[in-house]
Design an enzyme around this catalytic site. Structure first.
Site, PDB file in Angstrom:
ATOM      1  N   HIS A  88       4.978  -9.729  -3.733  1.00 43.58           N
ATOM      2  CA  HIS A  88       4.419  -9.284  -2.400  1.00 43.58           C
ATOM      3  C   HIS A  88       4.090  -7.835  -2.073  1.00 43.58           C
ATOM      4  O   HIS A  88       5.026  -7.188  -1.731  1.00 43.58           O
ATOM      5  CB  HIS A  88       5.433 -10.064  -1.494  1.00 43.58           C
ATOM      6  CG  HIS A  88       5.623 -11.400  -1.374  1.00 43.58           C
ATOM      7  ND1 HIS A  88       4.609 -12.082  -0.652  1.00 43.58           N
ATOM      8  CD2 HIS A  88       6.083 -12.271  -1.909  1.00 43.58           C
ATOM      9  CE1 HIS A  88       4.987 -13.421  -0.764  1.00 43.58           C
ATOM     10  NE2 HIS A  88       5.807 -13.532  -1.552  1.00 43.58           N
ATOM     11  N   GLU A 103       2.493  -6.618   0.135  1.00 46.10           N
ATOM     12  CA  GLU A 103       2.569  -6.357   1.640  1.00 46.10           C
ATOM     13  C   GLU A 103       4.088  -5.983   2.244  1.00 46.10           C
ATOM     14  O   GLU A 103       4.056  -5.578   3.486  1.00 46.10           O
ATOM     15  CB  GLU A 103       1.911  -7.625   2.476  1.00 46.10           C
ATOM     16  CG  GLU A 103       2.884  -8.589   2.506  1.00 46.10           C
ATOM     17  CD  GLU A 103       2.694  -9.658   1.319  1.00 46.10           C
ATOM     18  OE1 GLU A 103       3.350 -10.760   1.382  1.00 46.10           O
ATOM     19  OE2 GLU A 103       2.214  -9.177   0.349  1.00 46.10           O
ATOM     20  N   CYS A 140       1.326 -14.427  -4.842  1.00 44.30           N
ATOM     21  CA  CYS A 140       2.487 -15.347  -4.849  1.00 44.30           C
ATOM     22  C   CYS A 140       1.825 -16.795  -5.216  1.00 44.30           C
ATOM     23  O   CYS A 140       1.318 -17.228  -6.298  1.00 44.30           O
ATOM     24  CB  CYS A 140       3.682 -15.431  -3.971  1.00 44.30           C
ATOM     25  SG  CYS A 140       5.154 -16.106  -4.430  1.00 44.30           S
TER      26      CYS A 140
END
Length: 182
Positions: free
Chosen positions: A161, A163, A73
């Site tokens: 993202h 994660e 990002c």
């Protein structure tokens, strides 16, 4: 053991990036983005997301460490801006579930996700033009640069993202990055 350092750009998910790496058995540490790269020993760097380009600290200096770098990002936006690309406001805005079309199945970071993957991404700001030497490796109907790679310099970025649990194949992105760092 491979060591990957997460540079904290004050994003809300930085701890999840660190945890994803640790859960893979990677030696990992989070360092504040004001930490000079000379104080960091790593086989790879993750530039985390964050709220503001003005708070990027020493993050640009990590691009010169001669180890693979993954920008997530804001981290990807820092890479783009520092190396001559452009970053601007996204038309879509905040967080959303997005389908990314993977454009290069041979790309070492996202190619294994082809032909498409579902991700969780913020598009408040996004890369508008990639720097020289980079290839756009993913795009969506809301963003023309969802991922980018410069394999010659081992610099990679994703707008989304990997994660977070909402990203279907996020773990695979970290596994692919780990392979680049080993």
């Amino acid at each position: 053991m491979t060591r990957i350092v997460v540079v904290d750009n004050h994003g809300q998910f930085t701890h999840l990036e660190h945890r994803a790496l640790r859960d893979m058995g990677v030696e990992s540490e989070v360092v504040d983005n004001e930490t000079p790269p000379a104080e960091v020993d790593a086989d790879g760097i993750v530039l985390s997301g964050g709220p503001d380009m003005d708070r990027r600290g020493e993050s640009p200096a990590y691009l010169d460490m001669d180890v693979p770098v993954l920008g997530i990002c804001l981290g990807m936006q820092i890479i783009a801006k520092e190396l001559g690309g452009s970053v601007g406001a996204g038309e879509y805005g905040g967080y959303a579930d997005v389908t990314v079309d993977v454009l290069d199945e041979d790309d070492p970071l996202v190619g294994s996700l082809a032909p498409e993957t579902r991700v969780w991404a913020s598009h408040a700001d996004e890369v508008k033009e990639v720097p020289e030497g980079f290839t756009v490796t993913g795009q969506s109907d809301v963003c023309g640069v969802e991922s980018m790679s410069d394999t010659d310099r081992d610099l990679y970025g994703v707008q989304w993202h990997p994660e977070v649990s909402h990203t279907e194949e996020g773990q695979e992105v970290f596994e692919n990055f780990l392979a680049l760092c080993e």
